[in-house]
Write a protein that holds these residues in place. Sequence first.
Motif, PDB file in Angstrom:
ATOM      1  N   GLU A  34       0.796  -1.080  -0.012  1.00 13.79           N
ATOM      2  CA  GLU A  34      -0.065  -0.105  -0.045  1.00 13.79           C
ATOM      3  C   GLU A  34       0.910   1.362   0.099  1.00 13.79           C
ATOM      4  O   GLU A  34       0.602   2.243  -0.602  1.00 13.79           O
ATOM      5  N   GLU A  35       1.973   1.345   0.740  1.00 14.54           N
ATOM      6  CA  GLU A  35       2.910   2.273   1.058  1.00 14.54           C
ATOM      7  C   GLU A  35       3.491   2.663  -0.499  1.00 14.54           C
ATOM      8  O   GLU A  35       3.531   3.678  -0.855  1.00 14.54           O
ATOM      9  N   ILE A  36       4.032   1.654  -1.119  1.00 12.16           N
ATOM     10  CA  ILE A  36       4.791   1.825  -2.325  1.00 12.16           C
ATOM     11  C   ILE A  36       3.627   2.251  -3.419  1.00 12.16           C
ATOM     12  O   ILE A  36       3.950   3.323  -4.055  1.00 12.16           O
ATOM     13  N   SER A  37       2.501   1.729  -3.360  1.00 13.09           N
ATOM     14  CA  SER A  37       1.428   2.022  -4.355  1.00 13.09           C
ATOM     15  C   SER A  37       0.908   3.466  -4.200  1.00 13.09           C
ATOM     16  O   SER A  37       0.814   4.118  -5.195  1.00 13.09           O
ATOM     17  N   ASN A  38       0.967   3.911  -3.029  1.00 13.66           N
ATOM     18  CA  ASN A  38       0.510   5.030  -2.780  1.00 13.66           C
ATOM     19  C   ASN A  38       1.429   6.251  -3.266  1.00 13.66           C
ATOM     20  O   ASN A  38       0.876   7.202  -3.789  1.00 13.66           O
ATOM     21  N   GLU A  39       2.771   5.878  -2.801  1.00 16.19           N
ATOM     22  CA  GLU A  39       3.869   6.692  -3.525  1.00 16.19           C
ATOM     23  C   GLU A  39       3.752   6.932  -4.934  1.00 16.19           C
ATOM     24  O   GLU A  39       4.047   7.919  -5.609  1.00 16.19           O
ATOM     25  N   ASN A  40       3.303   5.699  -5.599  1.00 11.07           N
ATOM     26  CA  ASN A  40       3.836   5.685  -7.191  1.00 11.07           C
ATOM     27  C   ASN A  40       2.682   6.669  -7.462  1.00 11.07           C
ATOM     28  O   ASN A  40       2.658   7.200  -8.625  1.00 11.07           O
ATOM     29  N   PHE A  41       1.463   6.505  -7.016  1.00 12.07           N
ATOM     30  CA  PHE A  41       0.358   7.235  -7.497  1.00 12.07           C
ATOM     31  C   PHE A  41       0.484   8.727  -7.363  1.00 12.07           C
ATOM     32  O   PHE A  41       0.263   9.449  -8.099  1.00 12.07           O
ATOM     33  N   LYS A  42       1.094   8.967  -6.129  1.00 10.92           N
ATOM     34  CA  LYS A  42       1.489  10.440  -5.980  1.00 10.92           C
ATOM     35  C   LYS A  42       2.374  11.085  -6.968  1.00 10.92           C
ATOM     36  O   LYS A  42       2.326  12.014  -7.662  1.00 10.92           O
ATOM     37  N   ASN A  43       3.546  10.358  -7.071  1.00 12.09           N
ATOM     38  CA  ASN A  43       4.535  10.858  -8.078  1.00 12.09           C
ATOM     39  C   ASN A  43       4.152  10.563  -9.591  1.00 12.09           C
ATOM     40  O   ASN A  43       4.469  11.479 -10.388  1.00 12.09           O
ATOM     41  N   SER A  44       3.604   9.722  -9.971  1.00  9.73           N
ATOM     42  CA  SER A  44       3.317   9.278 -11.350  1.00  9.73           C
ATOM     43  C   SER A  44       1.990  10.054 -11.888  1.00  9.73           C
ATOM     44  O   SER A  44       1.594  10.320 -13.130  1.00  9.73           O
ATOM     45  N   VAL A  45       0.913  10.068 -10.968  1.00  9.42           N
ATOM     46  CA  VAL A  45      -0.426  10.737 -11.377  1.00  9.42           C
ATOM     47  C   VAL A  45      -0.620  11.981 -10.840  1.00  9.42           C
ATOM     48  O   VAL A  45      -0.705  12.942 -11.636  1.00  9.42           O
ATOM     49  N   ILE A  46      -0.609  12.117  -9.388  1.00  7.80           N
ATOM     50  CA  ILE A  46      -1.207  13.368  -8.710  1.00  7.80           C
ATOM     51  C   ILE A  46      -0.112  14.471  -9.286  1.00  7.80           C
ATOM     52  O   ILE A  46      -0.755  15.738  -9.721  1.00  7.80           O
ATOM     53  N   ARG A  47       0.874  14.463  -9.426  1.00  4.11           N
ATOM     54  CA  ARG A  47       2.077  15.548  -9.760  1.00  4.11           C
ATOM     55  C   ARG A  47       2.217  15.711 -11.136  1.00  4.11           C
ATOM     56  O   ARG A  47       2.794  16.658 -11.600  1.00  4.11           O
ATOM     57  N   GLN A  48       1.631  14.726 -12.087  1.00  2.00           N
ATOM     58  CA  GLN A  48       1.610  14.907 -13.258  1.00  2.00           C
ATOM     59  C   GLN A  48       0.337  15.191 -14.128  1.00  2.00           C
ATOM     60  O   GLN A  48       0.463  15.712 -15.224  1.00  2.00           O
ATOM     61  N   LYS A  49      -0.721  14.518 -13.740  1.00  2.00           N
ATOM     62  CA  LYS A  49      -1.925  14.335 -14.481  1.00  2.00           C
ATOM     63  C   LYS A  49      -3.047  15.488 -13.928  1.00  2.00           C
ATOM     64  O   LYS A  49      -3.779  14.956 -12.782  1.00  2.00           O
ATOM     65  N   ASP A  50      -2.881  16.716 -13.999  1.00  2.00           N
ATOM     66  CA  ASP A  50      -3.693  17.641 -13.473  1.00  2.00           C
ATOM     67  C   ASP A  50      -4.988  18.091 -14.269  1.00  2.00           C
ATOM     68  O   ASP A  50      -5.677  19.017 -13.893  1.00  2.00           O
ATOM     69  N   THR A  51      -5.358  17.469 -15.139  1.00  6.78           N
ATOM     70  CA  THR A  51      -6.556  17.241 -15.854  1.00  6.78           C
ATOM     71  C   THR A  51      -7.338  15.946 -16.249  1.00  6.78           C
ATOM     72  O   THR A  51      -6.564  15.155 -16.083  1.00  6.78           O
ATOM     73  N   LEU A  52      -8.305  16.046 -16.132  1.00  2.00           N
ATOM     74  CA  LEU A  52      -9.178  14.699 -16.445  1.00  2.00           C
ATOM     75  C   LEU A  52      -8.793  13.979 -17.817  1.00  2.00           C
ATOM     76  O   LEU A  52      -8.626  13.017 -17.771  1.00  2.00           O
ATOM     77  N   GLU A  53      -8.350  14.930 -18.823  1.00  2.00           N
ATOM     78  CA  GLU A  53      -7.983  14.428 -20.027  1.00  2.00           C
ATOM     79  C   GLU A  53      -6.490  13.790 -19.810  1.00  2.00           C
ATOM     80  O   GLU A  53      -6.390  12.797 -20.450  1.00  2.00           O
ATOM     81  N   LYS A  54      -5.741  14.409 -19.225  1.00  2.00           N
ATOM     82  CA  LYS A  54      -4.522  13.718 -19.030  1.00  2.00           C
ATOM     83  C   LYS A  54      -4.474  12.369 -18.328  1.00  2.00           C
ATOM     84  O   LYS A  54      -3.802  11.525 -18.572  1.00  2.00           O
ATOM     85  N   PHE A  55      -5.379  12.431 -17.089  1.00  5.50           N
ATOM     86  CA  PHE A  55      -5.470  11.143 -16.414  1.00  5.50           C
ATOM     87  C   PHE A  55      -6.118  10.012 -17.342  1.00  5.50           C
ATOM     88  O   PHE A  55      -5.685   8.944 -17.401  1.00  5.50           O
ATOM     89  N   THR A  56      -7.170  10.254 -17.928  1.00  6.61           N
ATOM     90  CA  THR A  56      -7.542   9.474 -18.727  1.00  6.61           C
ATOM     91  C   THR A  56      -6.911   8.597 -19.844  1.00  6.61           C
ATOM     92  O   THR A  56      -6.701   7.485 -19.845  1.00  6.61           O
ATOM     93  N   LEU A  57      -5.953   9.447 -20.664  1.00  9.00           N
ATOM     94  CA  LEU A  57      -5.075   9.031 -21.423  1.00  9.00           C
ATOM     95  C   LEU A  57      -4.044   8.163 -20.982  1.00  9.00           C
ATOM     96  O   LEU A  57      -3.833   7.280 -21.014  1.00  9.00           O
ATOM     97  N   TRP A  58      -3.601   8.522 -19.660  1.00  9.99           N
ATOM     98  CA  TRP A  58      -2.691   7.773 -18.715  1.00  9.99           C
ATOM     99  C   TRP A  58      -3.167   6.178 -18.511  1.00  9.99           C
ATOM    100  O   TRP A  58      -2.762   5.513 -18.498  1.00  9.99           O
ATOM    101  N   PHE A  59      -4.425   6.399 -17.840  1.00 13.45           N
ATOM    102  CA  PHE A  59      -5.275   5.218 -17.446  1.00 13.45           C
ATOM    103  C   PHE A  59      -5.208   4.150 -18.520  1.00 13.45           C
ATOM    104  O   PHE A  59      -5.280   2.947 -18.256  1.00 13.45           O
ATOM    105  N   TYR A  60      -5.843   4.603 -19.793  1.00 13.54           N
ATOM    106  CA  TYR A  60      -5.874   3.633 -20.739  1.00 13.54           C
ATOM    107  C   TYR A  60      -4.752   3.378 -21.725  1.00 13.54           C
ATOM    108  O   TYR A  60      -4.790   2.342 -22.428  1.00 13.54           O
ATOM    109  N   LEU A  61      -3.772   4.137 -21.524  1.00 10.68           N
ATOM    110  CA  LEU A  61      -2.622   3.980 -22.200  1.00 10.68           C
ATOM    111  C   LEU A  61      -1.320   3.464 -21.482  1.00 10.68           C
ATOM    112  O   LEU A  61      -0.270   2.846 -22.038  1.00 10.68           O
ATOM    113  N   GLU A  62      -1.388   3.615 -20.170  1.00 10.45           N
ATOM    114  CA  GLU A  62      -0.121   3.269 -19.633  1.00 10.45           C
ATOM    115  C   GLU A  62      -0.542   2.251 -18.192  1.00 10.45           C
ATOM    116  O   GLU A  62       0.291   1.671 -17.725  1.00 10.45           O
ATOM    117  N   HIS A  63      -1.710   2.436 -17.701  1.00 11.01           N
ATOM    118  CA  HIS A  63      -1.925   1.857 -16.542  1.00 11.01           C
ATOM    119  C   HIS A  63      -1.896   0.309 -16.871  1.00 11.01           C
ATOM    120  O   HIS A  63      -2.374  -0.209 -17.897  1.00 11.01           O
TER     121      HIS A  63
END
Length: 208
Positions: free
Chosen positions: A160-189
């Motif tokens: 959980e700790e590893i996953s939480n930090e990964n989410f903060k670093n890879s998503v929260i700090r980089q995907k600041d719009t819904l469009e950016k998140f959605t593209l990441w979700f379906y292309l990189e997740h």
Amino acid sequence: MYIFVLAGGIDSKNEPNIFVKARLDKSIELYNSNSHNIIIILGGGTYHKPPGLDDNKYVVHESTSCANYLIDKGVSPNKIIREWSSYDTIANGYFAFMNYIIPLKISECYIITSQFHMNRTQTIFNYFNELVLNSSINLKYIETENIIDSEILKKRVEREEISNENFKNSVIRQKDTLEKFTLWFYLEHNAYKSNISYYNDYSINNTY
């Protein structure tokens, strides 16, 4: 009031894991307190292991297993909604907002999960609340007891700790719009990209 319950695996009999039953029992308490409450179960399965199958070899989604548990405990099927597309906590949050909170115009809801899972759940749901609705939804978090073997619990907490930090670093700090998140979700997740990856080792650092 809407009550979101995060699923968390099923056992060899296709029943919810014991710590998931604790989450469901808490949702029953809230359901019984108000006949208008609706329980939404989030979870199709996991990409860490193969899915459970019924006698006819059909997939038993975690939300289906949880719904059966609730119905057996007296919850009306008309008060249960199943979500079966999510295969991790990120998708739990994403689909909770996209499939239910936005179209149903939910302004306040409960979110139930286990204590060991709560920090990451809050990180993810708060992120979507800010990203999608400018933190306008009142998310009421309820954590349940860690009914789990101590050695397994230790591994889960580490993951959980590893996953939480990964989410903060890879998503929260980089995907600041819904469009950016959605593209990441379906292309990189790992669970949703086209060249899907399956992981059996919970210690792998790039899991979310």
